[in-house]
Design an enzyme around this catalytic site. Structure first.
Site: not given
Lengths: 276, 276
Positions: A197, A218, A268
């Site tokens: 991440d 996110s 992502q």
């Protein structure tokens, strides 16, 4: 707990390992520690890693995670334990699927679907590893910029090159846990989820304007685990921004082992909203 | 219903549009028609499109789908209507999320999470469209190889070139609905989901060995809708195999409009098991 840079690393990594040691409240309900030191909101990689840990704890040991798909629903609050409720979607001979909802104060902050597979042999192909990348030992370790980067040793690669063709502009970093992890493949997958991440890093506009001009968070996170890899050995993480529009930015990424094998693919999408 | 090639196209497309006209059994429960003509199992793109349709029917019209993540759990049975149960995960001002479970005979065959966003302005960036691709008009329409290809006009691009750099080996096809669709942006997104399911096409081993040697099935499917696009206008769909291992193959893909805008990104993992 002791002083000094080397042992400090180990200690910070130990805190991450402790975060992944969930309390089993019931057969399919887990509680994850969530330290209150981080300002603002909980690091998304921590929630994803804990959720994957919870899912895996309900799956036979001979099934390993091969993919996950997740959405971030609300910002997690630091200092409040996170409860992970697992739903057993399907138990198959080859594939097992789980759903996990992460909850704080009665509200879902995150959900994840993960699929686990019993090891099987098959054909082998992979996008070629980026070529000509300097060894991690020749690069400086990035300064830890907060708790969630503490447990990782990250080395930014100058002049990043993309896998497959070596031409695309991309963000690239050698990354590994800053210390040795226990020999538990499921734990290594969770730590890989943690370190994957990277938020909005790599999106082209962020390189050109002050970070403060953006509100970012996110939105989703997906991973595919193609080949076993240790999270405490170097992984070459290449991130390619694909699109920015409508206040959202999508990037995909690859993690190659030092031997050039493709271990992980990730995608992502992040909110990239300009502050007014 | 009438005879002749041109009107036959319209009729087949009309059947697809009818598949996306779900019956609302209850506020959050929908039933989708599922014709029994297709042998074996239901085309995954149909299930994904119907599930996205069900999710969207529970969302305010000013929120549009910007992403979906889904897992195929069991093969769908042709001839058995599919029930879509929608769970309202979150209703936000900017973002709304839904979960859909597709059910036949009491068993979940598929699940999907989708996120919808109210239109907003923002920065703009995209991976460059592939260059030097021949116009669709200069290419032959692929023979329909079964019902699920019937509603689409597909033109294989020889010597496919990847977006961004133009070097990677990739599978590439111009694709659009074989006729005009109603002016409903949500319907166009669903048709895009339908046509995006290309299964194992493009995976390198499949080009070299007989198709019969493989058992294949979709495992997951994700899409990101970056820019509005009509599904009845040409989309350049480029598919790049990323990895094959453990009996699984992952590919990602991009759909660019004819004007060179990146409309959709997709990822799909398929089972690629060699028959013994």
């Amino acid at each position: 707990v002791s002083a000094g840079p080397a042992t400090e690393d180990t200690s910070v990594l130990g805190r991450l390992v402790a975060l992944l040691d969930l309390e089993r409240v019931e057969v399919d309900i887990f509680r994850g520690a969530n330290p209150g030191s981080s300002p603002g909101r909980v690091f998304g990689g921590q929630v994803a890693a804990q959720a994957l840990r919870a899912a895996g704890a309900t799956v036979d040991a001979d099934h390993r995670a091969h993919s996950l798909h997740s959405y971030f629903l609300r910002p997690g609050r630091p200092g409040v334990p996170i409860v992970y409720r697992v739903e057993r979607i399907r138990d198959g001979r080859s594939f097992t699927t789980r759903r996990v909802v992460a909850i704080q104060h009665g509200e879902a902050i995150f959900n994840l679907d993960a699929s686990f597979q019993r090891d099987e042999e098959g054909l082998d192909h992979e996008i070629a590893a980026p070529g000509g990348v300097p060894d991690p030992e020749s690069l400086d370790r990035r300064d830890a910029r907060g708790w969630h980067h503490g447990p990782m040793d990250e080395r930014d690669v100058p002049d990043p090159v993309a896998p497959g063709d070596g031409r695309r502009v991309a963000r690239q970093v050698w990354v590994r846990a800053a210390g040795t992890l226990p020999d538990d493949p499921a734990l290594h997958a969770c730590v890989t989820a943690y370190l994957s991440d990277m938020g909005p890093t790599g999106h082209p506009h962020l390189e050109r304007v002050p970070r403060e001009a953006f509100m970012n968070a996110s939105l989703d996170h997906a991973m595919w685990f193609h080949r076993a890899a240790r999270a405490d050995e170097w992984l070459l993480y290449t991130i390619e921004p694909v699109s920015t529009s409508g206040g959202r930015g999508l990037a995909w990424g690859t993690m190659h082992t030092r031997a050039g094998r493709l271990a992980v693919v990730m995608s992502q999408e992040v909110l990239l909203r300009t502050r007014r």
